[in-house]
Scaffold this active site. Sequence first.
Site, PDB file in Angstrom:
ATOM      1  CG  ASN A   1      -1.922  -1.099   1.219  1.00  0.00           C
ATOM      2  OD1 ASN A   1      -2.522  -1.387   0.184  1.00  0.00           O
ATOM      3  ND2 ASN A   1      -2.123  -1.736   2.359  1.00  0.00           N
TER       4      ASN A   1
ATOM      5  CB  CYS B   1      -5.080  -5.426  -4.531  1.00  0.00           C
ATOM      6  SG  CYS B   1      -5.642  -3.964  -5.429  1.00  0.00           S
ATOM      7  N   GLY B   2      -7.986  -6.748  -5.927  1.00  0.00           N
ATOM      8  CA  GLY B   2      -8.614  -7.184  -7.167  1.00  0.00           C
ATOM      9  C   GLY B   2      -8.201  -6.357  -8.368  1.00  0.00           C
TER      10      GLY B   2
ATOM     11  CG  HIS C   1     -13.713  -5.529   1.988  1.00  0.00           C
ATOM     12  ND1 HIS C   1     -13.313  -4.417   1.302  1.00  0.00           N
ATOM     13  CD2 HIS C   1     -12.919  -6.550   1.560  1.00  0.00           C
ATOM     14  CE1 HIS C   1     -12.323  -4.730   0.489  1.00  0.00           C
ATOM     15  NE2 HIS C   1     -12.058  -6.029   0.631  1.00  0.00           N
TER      16      HIS C   1
ATOM     17  CD  GLU D   1      -8.452   0.241  -1.977  1.00  0.00           C
ATOM     18  OE1 GLU D   1      -7.670  -0.708  -1.734  1.00  0.00           O
ATOM     19  OE2 GLU D   1      -8.623   0.715  -3.106  1.00  0.00           O
TER      20      GLU D   1
ATOM     21  CB  CYS E   1     -11.842  -1.075  -3.675  1.00  0.00           C
ATOM     22  SG  CYS E   1     -11.228  -2.397  -2.612  1.00  0.00           S
TER      23      CYS E   1
ATOM     24  N   GLY F   1     -13.341  -4.763  -2.657  1.00  0.00           N
ATOM     25  CA  GLY F   1     -14.465  -4.053  -2.043  1.00  0.00           C
ATOM     26  C   GLY F   1     -15.736  -4.192  -2.843  1.00  0.00           C
TER      27      GLY F   1
END
Length: 276
Positions: A72, A81-82, A159, A213, A222, A225
Amino acid sequence: MSLKFSKWTGLGNDFVLLEPGESLDFVDGFEQRIIKLCDRRFGIGADGVVLVTPLEGDGCTKGVDFEMRIFNADGSEAAMCGNATRCVAKFIVSRGLAKDVGTKVFVLHTKSGLVKPSLLEDGRVCVDMGLPRDFLGSIKLSADSFDFTAETVSMGNPHAVIFVDDIEKIQLEKWGSVLEVDRQFPDRCNIEFAQVLPAEQGAPTQIRMRVWERGCGVTMACGTGSCATLVAAQRTGRVGAEADIILDGGTLHIKHQDGGPVLMTGPATEVFRGTI
Protein backbone atom coordinates in the site's frame (compact mmCIF):
# COMPACT_ATOMS: atom_id res chain seq x y z
CA MET A 1 20.25 2.95 -7.94
CA SER A 2 17.54 3.15 -10.61
CA LEU A 3 14.42 1.08 -11.20
CA LYS A 4 12.53 0.44 -14.41
CA PHE A 5 8.78 0.45 -13.82
CA SER A 6 5.41 0.76 -15.48
CA LYS A 7 2.34 2.54 -14.20
CA TRP A 8 -1.02 0.75 -14.43
CA THR A 9 -4.59 1.57 -13.50
CA GLY A 10 -7.75 -0.38 -12.84
CA LEU A 11 -10.54 2.22 -12.98
CA GLY A 12 -8.32 4.85 -11.37
CA ASN A 13 -6.96 2.53 -8.66
CA ASP A 14 -3.34 2.89 -9.78
CA PHE A 15 -0.19 0.86 -9.23
CA VAL A 16 3.52 0.86 -9.89
CA LEU A 17 4.72 -2.49 -11.28
CA LEU A 18 8.43 -3.22 -11.42
CA GLU A 19 9.61 -4.37 -14.83
CA PRO A 20 10.99 -7.93 -15.27
CA GLY A 21 14.45 -8.26 -13.74
CA GLU A 22 13.94 -5.38 -11.28
CA SER A 23 13.61 -5.94 -7.54
CA LEU A 24 13.44 -4.20 -4.19
CA ASP A 25 15.53 -5.34 -1.23
CA PHE A 26 13.45 -6.19 1.83
CA VAL A 27 15.79 -4.40 4.24
CA ASP A 28 15.57 -1.47 6.63
CA GLY A 29 13.96 1.46 4.87
CA PHE A 30 11.85 -0.72 2.55
CA GLU A 31 8.57 0.80 3.74
CA GLN A 32 9.91 4.33 3.26
CA ARG A 33 10.96 3.47 -0.28
CA ILE A 34 7.43 2.26 -1.06
CA ILE A 35 6.04 5.49 0.40
CA LYS A 36 8.36 7.58 -1.77
CA LEU A 37 7.50 5.67 -4.94
CA CYS A 38 3.78 6.20 -4.29
CA ASP A 39 4.11 9.88 -3.39
CA ARG A 40 2.10 11.89 -5.93
CA ARG A 41 4.29 15.00 -5.63
CA PHE A 42 7.81 13.67 -5.13
CA GLY A 43 7.56 10.13 -6.56
CA ILE A 44 5.77 8.28 -9.34
CA GLY A 45 2.39 8.46 -7.64
CA ALA A 46 0.21 5.42 -6.97
CA ASP A 47 -2.10 3.65 -4.54
CA GLY A 48 0.45 0.86 -4.25
CA VAL A 49 3.50 -0.98 -5.59
CA VAL A 50 3.12 -4.51 -7.02
CA LEU A 51 5.88 -7.11 -7.37
CA VAL A 52 5.32 -9.98 -9.83
CA THR A 53 7.60 -13.04 -9.62
CA PRO A 54 7.41 -16.11 -11.91
CA LEU A 55 7.41 -19.30 -9.86
CA GLU A 56 9.69 -22.13 -10.83
CA GLY A 57 10.02 -25.74 -9.66
CA ASP A 58 7.61 -26.76 -6.90
CA GLY A 59 5.46 -23.66 -7.30
CA CYS A 60 4.73 -24.45 -10.94
CA THR A 61 4.17 -28.15 -10.36
CA LYS A 62 1.36 -27.19 -8.01
CA GLY A 63 -0.28 -25.21 -10.79
CA VAL A 64 0.73 -21.76 -9.53
CA ASP A 65 2.30 -19.52 -12.18
CA PHE A 66 3.30 -16.30 -10.39
CA GLU A 67 3.56 -14.71 -6.97
CA MET A 68 1.98 -11.28 -6.57
CA ARG A 69 2.89 -9.06 -3.62
CA ILE A 70 1.11 -5.76 -3.08
CA PHE A 71 2.31 -2.86 -0.93
CA ASN A 72 0.00 0.00 0.00
CA ALA A 73 0.93 3.66 -0.32
CA ASP A 74 1.69 3.79 3.42
CA GLY A 75 4.27 1.00 3.07
CA SER A 76 2.14 -1.76 4.59
CA GLU A 77 1.65 -5.04 2.71
CA ALA A 78 -1.82 -5.87 1.42
CA ALA A 79 -3.09 -9.44 1.44
CA MET A 80 -5.09 -9.05 -1.76
CA CYS A 81 -6.16 -6.49 -4.37
CA GLY A 82 -8.61 -7.18 -7.17
CA ASN A 83 -7.74 -4.19 -9.34
CA ALA A 84 -4.03 -4.99 -9.08
CA THR A 85 -4.78 -8.58 -10.14
CA ARG A 86 -6.34 -7.43 -13.41
CA CYS A 87 -3.34 -5.18 -14.07
CA VAL A 88 -0.93 -8.02 -13.32
CA ALA A 89 -2.68 -10.35 -15.79
CA LYS A 90 -2.23 -7.84 -18.62
CA PHE A 91 1.34 -7.12 -17.48
CA ILE A 92 2.21 -10.83 -17.71
CA VAL A 93 0.90 -11.08 -21.26
CA SER A 94 2.38 -7.78 -22.49
CA ARG A 95 5.84 -8.68 -21.14
CA GLY A 96 5.75 -12.25 -22.47
CA LEU A 97 6.27 -13.76 -19.02
CA ALA A 98 3.97 -16.75 -19.50
CA LYS A 99 5.71 -20.08 -20.19
CA ASP A 100 3.34 -20.86 -23.04
CA VAL A 101 2.77 -18.25 -25.74
CA GLY A 102 -0.90 -17.40 -26.05
CA THR A 103 -1.78 -18.30 -22.45
CA LYS A 104 -4.44 -15.94 -21.12
CA VAL A 105 -5.38 -17.66 -17.86
CA PHE A 106 -3.04 -17.59 -14.86
CA VAL A 107 -2.95 -18.69 -11.23
CA LEU A 108 -1.43 -16.11 -8.91
CA HIS A 109 -0.29 -16.71 -5.34
CA THR A 110 -1.08 -13.89 -2.90
CA LYS A 111 -0.87 -13.52 0.87
CA SER A 112 -4.56 -14.41 1.08
CA GLY A 113 -4.38 -17.44 -1.22
CA LEU A 114 -4.78 -18.11 -4.93
CA VAL A 115 -6.59 -15.98 -7.52
CA LYS A 116 -7.16 -16.77 -11.17
CA PRO A 117 -7.38 -13.94 -13.73
CA SER A 118 -8.44 -14.61 -17.34
CA LEU A 119 -8.02 -12.19 -20.25
CA LEU A 120 -11.20 -11.82 -22.29
CA GLU A 121 -11.52 -11.15 -26.01
CA ASP A 122 -12.87 -7.64 -25.39
CA GLY A 123 -9.72 -6.65 -23.48
CA ARG A 124 -11.23 -6.85 -20.03
CA VAL A 125 -10.04 -9.26 -17.34
CA CYS A 126 -12.25 -11.65 -15.39
CA VAL A 127 -10.81 -12.70 -12.03
CA ASP A 128 -11.91 -15.72 -10.03
CA MET A 129 -11.57 -14.16 -6.59
CA GLY A 130 -12.35 -17.35 -4.68
CA LEU A 131 -14.98 -17.87 -2.03
CA PRO A 132 -16.14 -15.04 0.24
CA ARG A 133 -15.29 -15.68 3.87
CA ASP A 134 -17.06 -14.89 7.11
CA PHE A 135 -15.63 -12.01 9.09
CA LEU A 136 -17.54 -10.40 11.98
CA GLY A 137 -21.10 -10.64 10.67
CA SER A 138 -23.34 -7.60 11.05
CA ILE A 139 -21.81 -5.00 13.39
CA LYS A 140 -22.41 -1.48 14.67
CA LEU A 141 -20.00 1.36 13.90
CA SER A 142 -19.89 5.02 14.81
CA ALA A 143 -18.14 8.08 13.44
CA ASP A 144 -18.66 11.77 14.16
CA SER A 145 -21.82 11.05 16.23
CA PHE A 146 -23.34 9.03 13.36
CA ASP A 147 -24.22 5.36 13.91
CA PHE A 148 -23.99 2.78 11.13
CA THR A 149 -24.79 -0.90 10.58
CA ALA A 150 -22.07 -2.63 8.59
CA GLU A 151 -22.06 -6.04 6.92
CA THR A 152 -18.57 -7.50 7.16
CA VAL A 153 -17.09 -9.75 4.48
CA SER A 154 -13.58 -11.05 3.89
CA MET A 155 -12.30 -11.43 0.35
CA GLY A 156 -8.87 -12.38 1.67
CA ASN A 157 -8.83 -8.89 3.20
CA PRO A 158 -11.41 -7.37 5.56
CA HIS A 159 -14.33 -5.21 4.42
CA ALA A 160 -17.17 -3.44 6.21
CA VAL A 161 -20.02 -2.52 3.85
CA ILE A 162 -22.50 0.14 4.95
CA PHE A 163 -25.69 0.50 2.88
CA VAL A 164 -27.14 4.01 2.69
CA ASP A 165 -30.10 5.71 1.04
CA ASP A 166 -28.11 8.60 -0.46
CA ILE A 167 -24.41 8.12 -1.05
CA GLU A 168 -24.00 11.78 -1.99
CA LYS A 169 -24.48 12.69 1.66
CA ILE A 170 -21.64 10.44 2.84
CA GLN A 171 -18.57 12.22 4.21
CA LEU A 172 -16.15 9.51 3.17
CA GLU A 173 -13.00 11.57 3.61
CA LYS A 174 -14.05 12.40 7.18
CA TRP A 175 -15.56 9.11 8.34
CA GLY A 176 -13.33 6.61 6.55
CA SER A 177 -10.24 7.30 8.63
CA VAL A 178 -12.24 6.85 11.84
CA LEU A 179 -14.03 3.66 10.82
CA GLU A 180 -10.87 2.03 9.43
CA VAL A 181 -9.31 1.91 12.89
CA ASP A 182 -12.41 1.07 14.93
CA ARG A 183 -11.51 -1.10 17.93
CA GLN A 184 -13.36 -4.04 16.33
CA PHE A 185 -10.68 -4.06 13.61
CA PRO A 186 -7.30 -4.76 15.24
CA ASP A 187 -5.73 -5.02 11.76
CA ARG A 188 -7.74 -2.09 10.38
CA CYS A 189 -10.46 -2.53 7.75
CA ASN A 190 -11.55 -1.39 4.30
CA ILE A 191 -14.75 0.67 4.49
CA GLU A 192 -17.41 0.75 1.75
CA PHE A 193 -20.51 2.92 1.56
CA ALA A 194 -23.03 1.57 -0.95
CA GLN A 195 -26.42 2.56 -2.39
CA VAL A 196 -28.53 0.12 -4.40
CA LEU A 197 -29.94 2.10 -7.34
CA PRO A 198 -33.43 1.67 -8.83
CA ALA A 199 -33.36 -1.13 -11.40
CA GLU A 200 -33.83 -0.26 -15.05
CA GLN A 201 -35.80 -2.72 -17.15
CA GLY A 202 -33.53 -5.32 -18.74
CA ALA A 203 -30.37 -3.86 -17.15
CA PRO A 204 -28.22 -5.45 -14.42
CA THR A 205 -28.79 -4.28 -10.88
CA GLN A 206 -26.56 -1.30 -10.14
CA ILE A 207 -24.90 -0.43 -6.84
CA ARG A 208 -23.13 2.90 -6.39
CA MET A 209 -20.18 2.39 -4.06
CA ARG A 210 -17.40 4.53 -2.61
CA VAL A 211 -14.45 3.15 -0.72
CA TRP A 212 -11.90 4.04 1.92
CA GLU A 213 -9.03 1.55 1.64
CA ARG A 214 -6.89 0.77 4.63
CA GLY A 215 -3.36 1.94 4.01
CA CYS A 216 -4.44 4.19 1.11
CA GLY A 217 -7.44 6.32 2.05
CA VAL A 218 -10.08 7.23 -0.54
CA THR A 219 -9.45 5.43 -3.85
CA MET A 220 -11.33 5.60 -7.13
CA ALA A 221 -12.01 1.86 -7.21
CA CYS A 222 -11.57 -1.31 -5.16
CA GLY A 223 -11.95 -4.78 -6.67
CA THR A 224 -12.18 -6.76 -3.45
CA GLY A 225 -14.46 -4.05 -2.04
CA SER A 226 -16.78 -4.42 -5.02
CA CYS A 227 -16.90 -8.18 -4.48
CA ALA A 228 -17.59 -7.71 -0.76
CA THR A 229 -20.33 -5.20 -1.56
CA LEU A 230 -22.17 -7.65 -3.84
CA VAL A 231 -21.87 -10.46 -1.26
CA ALA A 232 -23.13 -8.17 1.52
CA ALA A 233 -26.04 -7.05 -0.69
CA GLN A 234 -26.91 -10.69 -1.40
CA ARG A 235 -26.80 -11.64 2.28
CA THR A 236 -29.17 -8.81 3.14
CA GLY A 237 -31.60 -9.61 0.31
CA ARG A 238 -30.87 -6.52 -1.75
CA VAL A 239 -29.67 -8.15 -5.00
CA GLY A 240 -29.48 -11.46 -6.82
CA ALA A 241 -26.51 -13.25 -8.36
CA GLU A 242 -24.84 -10.32 -10.08
CA ALA A 243 -24.66 -6.55 -10.29
CA ASP A 244 -22.69 -3.66 -11.76
CA ILE A 245 -20.76 -1.85 -9.06
CA ILE A 246 -20.40 1.81 -10.01
CA LEU A 247 -17.24 3.30 -8.50
CA ASP A 248 -15.68 6.76 -8.65
CA GLY A 249 -13.38 5.51 -11.44
CA GLY A 250 -15.82 3.39 -13.46
CA THR A 251 -17.81 0.15 -13.30
CA LEU A 252 -17.00 -3.44 -12.36
CA HIS A 253 -19.31 -6.38 -13.01
CA ILE A 254 -19.49 -8.79 -10.07
CA LYS A 255 -21.15 -12.22 -10.11
CA HIS A 256 -21.58 -14.71 -7.30
CA GLN A 257 -23.64 -17.88 -7.34
CA ASP A 258 -24.39 -19.51 -3.96
CA GLY A 259 -21.54 -21.77 -2.94
CA GLY A 260 -19.30 -20.64 -5.79
CA PRO A 261 -16.45 -18.18 -6.22
CA VAL A 262 -16.92 -14.46 -6.74
CA LEU A 263 -16.15 -13.38 -10.31
CA MET A 264 -14.99 -9.83 -10.98
CA THR A 265 -14.81 -8.43 -14.52
CA GLY A 266 -13.35 -5.07 -15.52
CA PRO A 267 -10.63 -3.19 -17.40
CA ALA A 268 -6.93 -2.71 -16.72
CA THR A 269 -4.72 -0.23 -18.56
CA GLU A 270 -1.02 0.49 -18.83
CA VAL A 271 -0.48 4.22 -18.46
CA PHE A 272 3.25 4.70 -19.05
CA ARG A 273 6.74 3.27 -18.51
CA GLY A 274 9.74 4.93 -16.97
CA THR A 275 12.89 4.81 -14.87
CA ILE A 276 13.25 6.32 -11.42
